[in-house]
Write a protein that holds these residues in place. Structure first.
Motif, mmCIF file in Angstrom:
data_model
loop_
_atom_site.group_PDB
_atom_site.id
_atom_site.type_symbol
_atom_site.label_atom_id
_atom_site.label_comp_id
_atom_site.label_asym_id
_atom_site.label_seq_id
_atom_site.Cartn_x
_atom_site.Cartn_y
_atom_site.Cartn_z
ATOM 1 N N ALA A 137 -52.141 2.923 -16.127
ATOM 2 C CA ALA A 137 -51.176 3.366 -15.120
ATOM 3 C C ALA A 137 -50.438 4.594 -15.650
ATOM 4 O O ALA A 137 -50.634 4.998 -16.799
ATOM 5 N N PHE A 138 -49.585 5.154 -14.818
ATOM 6 C CA PHE A 138 -48.758 6.293 -15.198
ATOM 7 C C PHE A 138 -47.450 5.761 -15.795
ATOM 8 O O PHE A 138 -46.701 5.056 -15.124
ATOM 9 N N ARG A 139 -47.192 6.096 -17.048
ATOM 10 C CA ARG A 139 -46.019 5.563 -17.743
ATOM 11 C C ARG A 139 -44.721 5.813 -16.974
ATOM 12 O O ARG A 139 -43.855 4.945 -16.925
ATOM 13 N N GLU A 140 -44.614 6.984 -16.352
ATOM 14 C CA GLU A 140 -43.365 7.333 -15.651
ATOM 15 C C GLU A 140 -43.003 6.325 -14.566
ATOM 16 O O GLU A 140 -41.826 6.197 -14.218
ATOM 17 N N SER A 141 -43.997 5.645 -14.036
ATOM 18 C CA SER A 141 -43.720 4.718 -12.937
ATOM 19 C C SER A 141 -44.178 3.292 -13.266
ATOM 20 O O SER A 141 -44.350 2.483 -12.360
ATOM 21 N N THR A 142 -44.364 3.003 -14.540
ATOM 22 C CA THR A 142 -44.800 1.667 -14.945
ATOM 23 C C THR A 142 -43.611 0.894 -15.490
ATOM 24 O O THR A 142 -42.867 1.404 -16.332
ATOM 25 N N ALA A 143 -43.461 -0.312 -15.000
ATOM 26 C CA ALA A 143 -42.363 -1.171 -15.443
ATOM 27 C C ALA A 143 -42.523 -1.499 -16.929
ATOM 28 O O ALA A 143 -43.619 -1.813 -17.389
ATOM 29 N N GLU A 144 -41.442 -1.398 -17.646
ATOM 30 C CA GLU A 144 -41.465 -1.669 -19.096
ATOM 31 C C GLU A 144 -41.934 -3.090 -19.392
ATOM 32 O O GLU A 144 -42.678 -3.322 -20.348
#
Length: 165
Positions: A137-144
């Motif tokens: 996924a894209f880290r900027e929009s991935t839940a921690e």
């Protein structure tokens, strides 16, 4: 946790809506599903690849669904629901989770292509059952919490030239 090995059986479950909207909002580009599948499987044995899509009656969606099949994905299509107040909803969270749990006895690894934090509990469950879980996924929009619940996280943003058209 299952270690990576060449004969490892892999299932890829791709949340197409999540990937599409993120790629569009961050980069105004589309996902390269062929690269996603190739890099996600990474030389292992593909058991099943499912792309969860929503029919939105857009002009190019049928050709997109056909392209997914040509690439090697089984598209699962859900109709968008419009409610009395005009709001719309169509998500595949429960369907993806049920498929992942069902496939768990037949694979060594599940690759989830989504940044949705709702899947963190699924990841924990699969890992508890001995299934390796990888998220792309894209880290900027991935839940921690999703990143923390996986064995491996692959940030699509770090390899835009590979994963975006």
């Amino acid at each position: 946790m299952t270690e990576i090995h060449p004969s490892q059986r892999v299932a890829m479950l791709a949340d197409a809506q999540n990937l599409y909207h993120t790629a569009q909002s961050l980069y105004s580009r589309n996902i390269d599903y062929s690269a996603l599948l190739e890099k996600g499987v990474a030389g292992r044995d593909l058991t099943r690849a499912i792309a969860y899509v929503v029919r939105a009656d857009s002009p190019d969606e049928e050709s997109f669904f056909e392209a997914l099949v040509d690439i090697g994905f089984e598209p699962k299509i859900k109709e968008i629901k419009t409610f009395g107040d005009g709001s719309k909803k169509a998500d595949w969270d429960v369907g993806m989770s049920l498929d992942a749990v069902t496939l768990a006895n037949h694979v060594d690894t599940v690759v989830l292509c989504t940044g949705d934090g709702d899947f963190s509990r699924l990841c924990s469950h699969l890992r508890h059952e001995g299934v390796r879980v990888e998220v792309m996924a894209f880290r900027e929009s991935t839940a921690e919490e999703l990143i923390e619940a996986t064995d491996t996280f692959i940030d699509l943003s770090e390899r835009q030239e590979t994963f975006l058209l």
